[in-house]
Design an enzyme around this catalytic site. Structure first.
Site, PDB file in Angstrom:
ATOM      1  CG  HIS A   1     -34.541  19.850  14.180  1.00 60.81           C
ATOM      2  ND1 HIS A   1     -33.277  20.248  13.259  1.00 60.81           N
ATOM      3  CD2 HIS A   1     -34.078  18.596  14.400  1.00 60.81           C
ATOM      4  CE1 HIS A   1     -32.404  19.589  12.945  1.00 60.81           C
ATOM      5  NE2 HIS A   1     -32.849  18.522  13.694  1.00 60.81           N
TER       6      HIS A   1
ATOM      7  NE  ARG B   1     -28.617  18.108  10.074  1.00 61.72           N
ATOM      8  CZ  ARG B   1     -28.490  16.935  11.499  1.00 61.72           C
ATOM      9  NH1 ARG B   1     -29.979  17.460  11.976  1.00 61.72           N
ATOM     10  NH2 ARG B   1     -28.341  16.695  12.385  1.00 61.72           N
TER      11      ARG B   1
END
Ligand code: GLV
Length: 317
Positions: A280, A232
């Protein structure tokens, strides 16, 4: 266990919206009443027993009084835990989809080999029509520290081993994994970093792991190491990255996740050739394969069984 007459599965995702997910889950469970979460109102709210979601708007899960399971559309559940109104008595499952483990491994191996085999340099030479004299590559000098050894880390470790790339998985608390070299705890991490020249972050984002990829960690690596963050954005102290590249402590970094996504157009990472940026996409959720997992968890929760991927709320993952 209270039984709900004609239960409903509430589905939500950002991006493409929930319709592809509703269709995929219904294809896996014929006859299932699955609907976009935000379209469920009035008396139907009490019929929802399972919420399957990525970034459900805060407060929506709390509007389902008979909810029995919050199923994340994603390996991470930080988006679920971030909801201050989350009904804390409802169990949470993260998505463990073998498909995503393969995709994630492909992405990380690609980044490691791109760095090791200096593809960027050869791209520049191509632009210059230059055929350089080049020293031989030696994979025996690589050692990958895999931070986080869940399903994804374990799959990566096995693939790297098959490619004869040495690797060690690190976990917070001791965990033996067949055929995978593992170490655990803070002291072992320092030792592992000192003998690794590639760090891959596959950790869950928790209060303990927030900001773990910092100048302090980089300083424990040999000079010129390579960072891969596919966990993350919150794992990386962004302000520490460019100084580490400038000093040569890190030679490059492959980032798939960022504190702010999409990465703002004026972010300094965009302009730095040593930072490989992907939006992502390292391991995107895949409706047909994820729905197999969801179908099983719907079945289990309705039968009073434990769902797969159950999150330990004490640990936060
Ligand atoms: C995506 O980042 C996920 O959590 O699966």
């Amino acid at each position: 266990m209270t039984t709900i007459e004609n239960p409903i599965v509430a589905v939500h995702s950002t991006g493409d919206g929930p319709s592809a997910w509703v269709a995929a889950i219904k294809a896996e469970v014929p006859g299932l009443d699955a609907r976009p979460a935000l379209e469920i109102t009035g008396d139907d709210l009490a019929r929802v027993d399972v919420s399957i979601a990525w970034k459900l708007p805060h407060g929506k899960a709390a509007s389902f009084p008979n909810l029995k399971l919050i199923q994340s559309i994603g390996a991470g559940v930080d988006h679920v835990l971030a909801d201050p109104l989350r009904p804390t008595h409802v169990p949470i499952s993260r998505l463990i989809d073998p498909f995503m483990a393969v995709e994630m491994t492909h992405h990380i191996v690609l980044q490691i080999l791109r760095w090791h085999r200096q593809l960027d340099r050869f791209e520049c030479h191509k632009a210059e029509r230059h055929w350089p004299l080049s020293e031989a590559f030696d994979h025996r000098h690589l050692h990958v520290a895999i931070l986080g050894l869940g399903t994804l880390g374990e799959h990566l470790s096995r693939a790297l081993t098959a490619l004869e790339i040495a690797n060690t998985g690190w976990t917070r608390s001791a965990r033996a994994v067949d055929g995978v070299a593992t170490v655990s705890g803070a002291a072992a991490l320092d030792d592992l970093l000192s003998r690794s020249n590639i760090v891959v972050c596959l950790l869950p984002l928790t209060d303990q792991t927030e900001g773990v990829l910092s100048a302090e960690l980089f300083a424990k690596l040999p000079k010129g190491s390579f960072l891969v963050n596919v966990g993350r954005g919150g794992h990386l102290v962004e302000a520490d990255l460019i100084p580490a590249l400038e000093s040569g402590q890190l030679s490059a970094a492959a980032l798939d996740v960022f504190r702010t996504e999409p990465l703002p157009a004026d972010h300094p990472f965009w302009g730095d050739a040593r930072i490989y940026i992907t939006p992502h996409i390292a391991a995107e959720v895949n409706p047909p394969t994820a729905s197999i997992v969801f179908a099983e968890n719907i079945r289990r929760i309705r039968a009073g069984e434990t769902p797969t991927g159950l999150v330990d709320l004490g640990r936060g993952y």
